[in-house]
Design a protein around this motif. Structure first.
Motif, PDB file in Angstrom:
ATOM      1  N   CYS A  20      -5.830   0.124  -6.576  1.00  0.00           N
ATOM      2  CA  CYS A  20      -4.954   0.680  -7.608  1.00  0.00           C
ATOM      3  C   CYS A  20      -3.919   1.625  -7.013  1.00  0.00           C
ATOM      4  O   CYS A  20      -2.728   1.556  -7.363  1.00  0.00           O
ATOM      5  CB  CYS A  20      -5.774   1.414  -8.660  1.00  0.00           C
ATOM      6  N   ILE A  21      -4.353   2.479  -6.127  1.00  0.00           N
ATOM      7  CA  ILE A  21      -3.424   3.428  -5.497  1.00  0.00           C
ATOM      8  C   ILE A  21      -2.376   2.690  -4.686  1.00  0.00           C
ATOM      9  O   ILE A  21      -1.182   3.018  -4.741  1.00  0.00           O
ATOM     10  CB  ILE A  21      -4.201   4.447  -4.638  1.00  0.00           C
ATOM     11  N   THR A  22      -2.790   1.669  -3.941  1.00  0.00           N
ATOM     12  CA  THR A  22      -1.846   0.881  -3.148  1.00  0.00           C
ATOM     13  C   THR A  22      -0.814   0.205  -4.035  1.00  0.00           C
ATOM     14  O   THR A  22       0.384   0.240  -3.749  1.00  0.00           O
ATOM     15  CB  THR A  22      -2.608  -0.184  -2.330  1.00  0.00           C
ATOM     16  N   ALA A  23      -1.276  -0.402  -5.131  1.00  0.00           N
ATOM     17  CA  ALA A  23      -0.354  -1.089  -6.035  1.00  0.00           C
ATOM     18  C   ALA A  23       0.641  -0.112  -6.666  1.00  0.00           C
ATOM     19  O   ALA A  23       1.831  -0.416  -6.760  1.00  0.00           O
ATOM     20  CB  ALA A  23      -1.139  -1.824  -7.119  1.00  0.00           C
ATOM     21  N   THR A  36       2.030 -12.335  -0.532  1.00  0.00           N
ATOM     22  CA  THR A  36       2.245 -13.333  -1.569  1.00  0.00           C
ATOM     23  C   THR A  36       1.688 -12.901  -2.918  1.00  0.00           C
ATOM     24  O   THR A  36       1.776 -13.635  -3.886  1.00  0.00           O
ATOM     25  CB  THR A  36       1.595 -14.669  -1.165  1.00  0.00           C
ATOM     26  N   PHE A  37       1.073 -11.720  -2.984  1.00  0.00           N
ATOM     27  CA  PHE A  37       0.478 -11.232  -4.228  1.00  0.00           C
ATOM     28  C   PHE A  37       1.468 -10.355  -4.976  1.00  0.00           C
ATOM     29  O   PHE A  37       2.100  -9.467  -4.397  1.00  0.00           O
ATOM     30  CB  PHE A  37      -0.785 -10.399  -3.960  1.00  0.00           C
ATOM     31  N   GLN A  38       1.564 -10.592  -6.265  1.00  0.00           N
ATOM     32  CA  GLN A  38       2.353  -9.715  -7.111  1.00  0.00           C
ATOM     33  C   GLN A  38       1.560  -8.414  -7.302  1.00  0.00           C
ATOM     34  O   GLN A  38       0.336  -8.428  -7.397  1.00  0.00           O
ATOM     35  CB  GLN A  38       2.617 -10.383  -8.449  1.00  0.00           C
ATOM     36  N   LEU A  39       2.224  -7.287  -7.343  1.00  0.00           N
ATOM     37  CA  LEU A  39       1.533  -6.002  -7.415  1.00  0.00           C
ATOM     38  C   LEU A  39       0.774  -5.813  -8.721  1.00  0.00           C
ATOM     39  O   LEU A  39      -0.235  -5.114  -8.752  1.00  0.00           O
ATOM     40  CB  LEU A  39       2.510  -4.852  -7.190  1.00  0.00           C
TER      41      LEU A  39
END
Length: 74
Positions: A20-23, A36-39
């Motif tokens: 969560c913090i990274t996103a 390739t991952f959307q946040l």
């Protein structure tokens, strides 16, 4: 069994919090993707891991209460 539930709960909770913090930090920096991952997907995965950690810790708490009983309650 209680020690395993506590360990799983703590690991899942800390991992979810880190996701969560990274996103959030990357989204505030103006990025929409991490590789390739959307946040938003990463944030949802972090929330799911945090909830899973809460359930494991809740199971550990309720298992401690049941272990002390030697007779069924009516």
């Amino acid at each position: 069994m209680d020690a395993l539930l506590l360990l799983l709960g703590r690991v899942a909770g800390i991992g979810g919090l880190l996701l969560c913090i990274t996103a959030v930090v990357l989204r505030l920096a103006g990025k929409y993707y991490l590789g390739t991952f959307q946040l938003a997907t990463l944030l949802q995965g972090g929330m799911a891991a945090t909830v899973l950690g809460c359930f494991f810790l809740l199971l550990a708490l309720t298992a401690q209460g049941k272990a002390g009983r030697s007779f069924p309650r009516e």
